[in-house]
Each structure stands twice: as structure tokens, then as C-alpha cells.
Scaffold this motif. Sequence first.
Motif, PDB file in Angstrom:
ATOM      1  N   THR A  52       0.855  -1.187   0.000  1.00 52.43           N
ATOM      2  CA  THR A  52       0.000   0.000   0.000  1.00 52.43           C
ATOM      3  C   THR A  52       0.887   1.232   0.000  1.00 52.43           C
ATOM      4  OG1 THR A  52      -0.116   0.210   2.421  1.00 52.43           O
ATOM      5  CG2 THR A  52      -1.782  -1.194   1.348  1.00 52.43           C
ATOM      6  N   THR A  53       0.270   2.369  -0.257  1.00 50.41           N
ATOM      7  CA  THR A  53       0.985   3.640  -0.236  1.00 50.41           C
ATOM      8  C   THR A  53       0.579   4.430   1.003  1.00 50.41           C
ATOM      9  OG1 THR A  53       0.989   3.698  -2.663  1.00 50.41           O
ATOM     10  CG2 THR A  53       1.449   5.765  -1.521  1.00 50.41           C
ATOM     11  N   ASN A  54       1.490   4.521   1.962  1.00 43.57           N
ATOM     12  CA  ASN A  54       1.278   5.339   3.155  1.00 43.57           C
ATOM     13  C   ASN A  54       0.043   4.907   3.950  1.00 43.57           C
ATOM     14  OD1 ASN A  54       2.289   7.398   4.815  1.00 43.57           O
ATOM     15  ND2 ASN A  54       0.895   8.912   3.950  1.00 43.57           N
ATOM     16  N   LYS A  55      -0.141   3.583   4.091  1.00 45.56           N
ATOM     17  CA  LYS A  55      -1.261   3.050   4.864  1.00 45.56           C
ATOM     18  C   LYS A  55      -0.712   2.273   6.058  1.00 45.56           C
ATOM     19  CE  LYS A  55      -4.129   3.993   1.320  1.00 45.56           C
ATOM     20  NZ  LYS A  55      -5.338   4.804   1.292  1.00 45.56           N
ATOM     21  N   TYR A  56      -1.323   2.488   7.236  1.00 44.62           N
ATOM     22  CA  TYR A  56      -0.803   1.911   8.475  1.00 44.62           C
ATOM     23  C   TYR A  56      -1.931   1.364   9.345  1.00 44.62           C
ATOM     24  CZ  TYR A  56       3.489   4.395   7.259  1.00 44.62           C
ATOM     25  OH  TYR A  56       4.611   4.844   6.615  1.00 44.62           O
ATOM     26  N   ASN A  57      -1.592   0.320  10.108  1.00 45.29           N
ATOM     27  CA  ASN A  57      -2.444  -0.186  11.188  1.00 45.29           C
ATOM     28  C   ASN A  57      -1.865   0.250  12.522  1.00 45.29           C
ATOM     29  OD1 ASN A  57      -4.131  -1.580   9.427  1.00 45.29           O
ATOM     30  ND2 ASN A  57      -3.168  -3.565   9.772  1.00 45.29           N
ATOM     31  N   LEU A  58      -2.736   0.437  13.493  1.00 48.56           N
ATOM     32  CA  LEU A  58      -2.333   0.710  14.874  1.00 48.56           C
ATOM     33  C   LEU A  58      -2.912  -0.362  15.779  1.00 48.56           C
ATOM     34  CD1 LEU A  58      -1.448   2.541  17.368  1.00 48.56           C
ATOM     35  CD2 LEU A  58      -3.757   3.493  17.228  1.00 48.56           C
ATOM     36  N   LEU A  59      -2.079  -0.971  16.621  1.00 43.39           N
ATOM     37  CA  LEU A  59      -2.550  -1.852  17.676  1.00 43.39           C
ATOM     38  C   LEU A  59      -2.078  -1.286  19.005  1.00 43.39           C
ATOM     39  CD1 LEU A  59      -3.976  -4.473  18.573  1.00 43.39           C
ATOM     40  CD2 LEU A  59      -1.735  -5.582  18.487  1.00 43.39           C
ATOM     41  N   ALA A  60      -3.024  -0.974  19.878  1.00 37.11           N
ATOM     42  CA  ALA A  60      -2.712  -0.474  21.219  1.00 37.11           C
ATOM     43  C   ALA A  60      -3.132  -1.530  22.226  1.00 37.11           C
ATOM     44  CB  ALA A  60      -3.442   0.844  21.483  1.00 37.11           C
ATOM     45  N   LYS A  61      -2.273  -1.802  23.220  1.00 42.00           N
ATOM     46  CA  LYS A  61      -2.546  -2.849  24.201  1.00 42.00           C
ATOM     47  C   LYS A  61      -2.391  -2.297  25.613  1.00 42.00           C
ATOM     48  CE  LYS A  61      -0.927  -7.383  25.861  1.00 42.00           C
ATOM     49  NZ  LYS A  61       0.087  -8.448  25.694  1.00 42.00           N
ATOM     50  N   LEU A  62      -3.411  -2.545  26.445  1.00 41.30           N
ATOM     51  CA  LEU A  62      -3.377  -2.168  27.854  1.00 41.30           C
ATOM     52  C   LEU A  62      -3.487  -3.430  28.698  1.00 41.30           C
ATOM     53  CD1 LEU A  62      -3.365   0.367  29.754  1.00 41.30           C
ATOM     54  CD2 LEU A  62      -5.856   0.118  29.863  1.00 41.30           C
ATOM     55  N   GLY A  63      -2.546  -3.619  29.616  1.00 40.40           N
ATOM     56  CA  GLY A  63      -2.569  -4.811  30.453  1.00 40.40           C
ATOM     57  C   GLY A  63      -1.741  -5.926  29.848  1.00 40.40           C
ATOM     58  N   SER A  64      -1.763  -7.059  30.516  1.00 38.13           N
ATOM     59  CA  SER A  64      -0.950  -8.189  30.074  1.00 38.13           C
ATOM     60  C   SER A  64      -1.737  -9.486  30.203  1.00 38.13           C
ATOM     61  CB  SER A  64       0.329  -8.273  30.911  1.00 38.13           C
ATOM     62  OG  SER A  64       0.007  -8.432  32.282  1.00 38.13           O
ATOM     63  N   GLY A  65      -1.118 -10.570  29.769  1.00 37.64           N
ATOM     64  CA  GLY A  65      -1.769 -11.873  29.859  1.00 37.64           C
ATOM     65  C   GLY A  65      -2.391 -12.294  28.546  1.00 37.64           C
ATOM     66  N   GLU A  66      -3.156 -13.359  28.609  1.00 35.56           N
ATOM     67  CA  GLU A  66      -3.785 -13.927  27.423  1.00 35.56           C
ATOM     68  C   GLU A  66      -5.253 -13.524  27.346  1.00 35.56           C
ATOM     69  OE1 GLU A  66      -2.038 -15.632  25.154  1.00 35.56           O
ATOM     70  OE2 GLU A  66      -0.265 -15.223  26.398  1.00 35.56           O
ATOM     71  N   GLY A  67      -5.829 -13.723  26.156  1.00 40.19           N
ATOM     72  CA  GLY A  67      -7.264 -13.476  25.973  1.00 40.19           C
ATOM     73  C   GLY A  67      -7.593 -12.004  25.939  1.00 40.19           C
ATOM     74  N   GLY A  68      -8.695 -11.639  26.600  1.00 40.32           N
ATOM     75  CA  GLY A  68      -9.098 -10.253  26.667  1.00 40.32           C
ATOM     76  C   GLY A  68     -10.020  -9.831  25.541  1.00 40.32           C
ATOM     77  N   LEU A  69     -10.124  -8.511  25.379  1.00 45.34           N
ATOM     78  CA  LEU A  69     -11.091  -7.904  24.463  1.00 45.34           C
ATOM     79  C   LEU A  69     -10.372  -7.034  23.437  1.00 45.34           C
ATOM     80  CD1 LEU A  69     -14.051  -7.059  23.669  1.00 45.34           C
ATOM     81  CD2 LEU A  69     -13.861  -5.273  25.422  1.00 45.34           C
ATOM     82  N   LEU A  70     -10.763  -7.173  22.178  1.00 41.37           N
ATOM     83  CA  LEU A  70     -10.257  -6.330  21.092  1.00 41.37           C
ATOM     84  C   LEU A  70     -11.391  -5.449  20.596  1.00 41.37           C
ATOM     85  CD1 LEU A  70      -8.227  -5.521  18.827  1.00 41.37           C
ATOM     86  CD2 LEU A  70      -9.086  -7.495  17.527  1.00 41.37           C
TER      87      LEU A  70
END
Length: 387
Positions: free
Chosen positions: A57-75
Motif C-alpha cells: 500500500t501507499t502510506n497506509k498503516y495499522n495501529l494496535l494499542a494494548k493495555l494490560g498483560s496476559g492472554e485473551g481479553g477484548l479487542l
Amino acid sequence: MTQLPNFTQSLTQLIACSSISSTQPSWDQGNLEVIQLLATWFEQLGFDINIQKVPNTTNKYNLLAKLGSGEGGLLLAGHSDTVPFDESRWQSDPMNVIDKDEKFYGLGTCDMKGFFAFILQVCKSVDVKKLKKPLYVLATADEETTMAGARFFGQTQDIKPDVAIIGEPTNLVPVVMHKGHMSHRISVEGQSGHSSKPSLGVNAIEIMYEVIGALIDLKKKFNLNFKNEAFDVPAPTLNMGAIKGGDNANRICGHCDLDIDLRSLPGMSDDELLQWLSDALKPLAEKYPARISFDELHPSSPSFEQNKYPTDDNCIVSIAEEISGHTCCAVNYATEAPYIQQLGCQTIVLGPGSINQAHQPNEFLAHSEIDKTDKLLISMIQHYCLS
């Protein structure tokens, strides 16, 4: 540390970051500005930030932000891009949020930058020390065209949340099923010539007329052979959306193109649809050797279905119905859900605003969505990250 914006301020700043996705190069833009803005805010809240360039792609980005640690959780996931706009049909500047008549007007308020403004406000009250499972926020690129951001993210398999919520505008009604989408161009190669001597040429428009007849018969077969009553349009659909051929009235048409759109039901594969299309055109391809072909216009988007698990207390279908107060439903449009589902998590589409406002002039997000969305997101975070 810079003070974080309130809801109206964050919505205004997000809309002001133009990030249009289009198949037309003159309209298409990158999304780095809005991604960096989100990264700055969520980093202040203690999230770990990962920005990835989307390949090819041209100048296209994803952002993933993570709070906390461990497995599972909510996206909590959504796309950072918008569609193009016709400024002449807008009553205000699409890139400037106008607060009027209990509505926020602006390009992307509903579809779907507004969802990130909601997430930001809710996350201000989340105590990271109390998190038992991680909370993720994903902002993708190019959903409105190729879905390249979600495709790439689904393939990387970087995280394994228990549940993903994609905040497309559903009026806060949980969506657990939607159709797939694919588009193809059927081309007919004729032989141009002077219109006064038809026998010396091959008229591509006349052949395309027969192709259209075969496609209409195929639509009838779809209606007879496939039905899913969860959809308000229960059969797969085939739309003939654009046609172009010839150059002058006094010339035999030498070439004609027809662009079609196919929307499949859950359980139908792309290969299956393509086989139906190929079978429908086969008699004409034999009648007119080497004159009829079809090619993919854009990468296809698969259908989506999230099953309900009656014995699972954490089943997102049951939890979403309980928290939202609405029964889950199916929709005809496509989303990033099947790509996010590749992470191995339960997935639903659930967000503020109406799909009827999406891709429309004077797009808006109603004030009445604010309290309801805040409460829903808080309840989801409590259930999947704090319990």
C-alpha cells in the motif's frame, strides 16, 4: 503530559485528519496522521503502541494499542479511513465537525472514526492495575476499498483475544452474520467495422446482450437454490452495476465491458460462486470462442458468521444481546469481521450510529448515541477484562 481531549474534541480532531480511501488515485490518501493521533492519545493512557505499515500500500498503516498483560481479553476494532465525498451535496465542511440539532455532522463521524472517540473516553476510567486480561484497540487501513489493513492483521496472528468487537454503525444492534462480496468485469471482444456492413464485423454489444440474459437466468437460479431467512435479502445477489462499450453510432462495437457485483451467503465459497458464473457463461463462450472473459476487479471479501454457544457463559452472542438489549441480526453489507475472526476469537459487529448515514452527504452521529455507547463499552470491558 498534554491533557487528553473530551469526546467532542477528540471527534473533531479525528475528522479533521483526512484519510480517504479510494480506488481512484486522485482521491486516495494515506492514514498516518490519524494513526499517529490515536497513538499519542492511547500512549498517554498507558497503552503499548505498535504501528505497522500495511504491505503493498501507499502510506497506509495499522495501529494496535494494548493495555494490560496476559492472554485473551477484548479487542475493540475499527477502520481509520473514510470514503470520498461530494462537497456540493454537503451543507457543511465534511472535514469540520458541526454540532447542530443534537447531531455531530462530519465525514467519518458515524463510519467510523466516532467509535475511536468513544473508546478513548471510556478508557480514561480503566484502571490498568485491575485488568485481569488485556484490552486491545485496533485501527486499520483501507477498509473502504481493499480491506488491506484487516487482511494483513488477520494474517499476522499477533494477538489472541477472547472476543473482538468491530464498531461499525449498527445502531448498537449486534451483527453476527453478513454476506460476502466480490466484483468482476466481464469483457466481450468483438470486431469493429463500418456499421453499413454488419457482416464484416462482430458486435460486442450484441454478444453482451446475450451475456446479460445468461446473468439474469443465473440470478433466478440463486433465488431458487439458496436462501437464508436471517437476511432481509435472503438469496445471494448479482448486480450489473456498470457497462461500457463502443465509441460511435456508425461503428460496429469492437469491445464491451460489464462490471458485476456478487454477494454470497455464509457457507458459500468464492470458488462456488465463480463456478456458477463460469457455468452460466460457458455456452456463450463456446458459441463465441475467445471472445468472452471475466476477471476480478478487487480482492473479494468473505462472508461472516459468528455461531452461538449456548453452554458458554462468555459467548459473545449472548453477552452482546444482554448488554445491548437487542437481538442479534444479519446484514447484507461486508465488514472486516471475517479477517479479525481469523485471530481465533469470537467476533461481532456492534457500534454506534446508523449504516443509513454511512457514505452519505451530511453524515452524522446523534447525541443520543453517546450515553448508550459509553455504557455498552464499559460493560464489555468489565466483562472480558476485569471479571
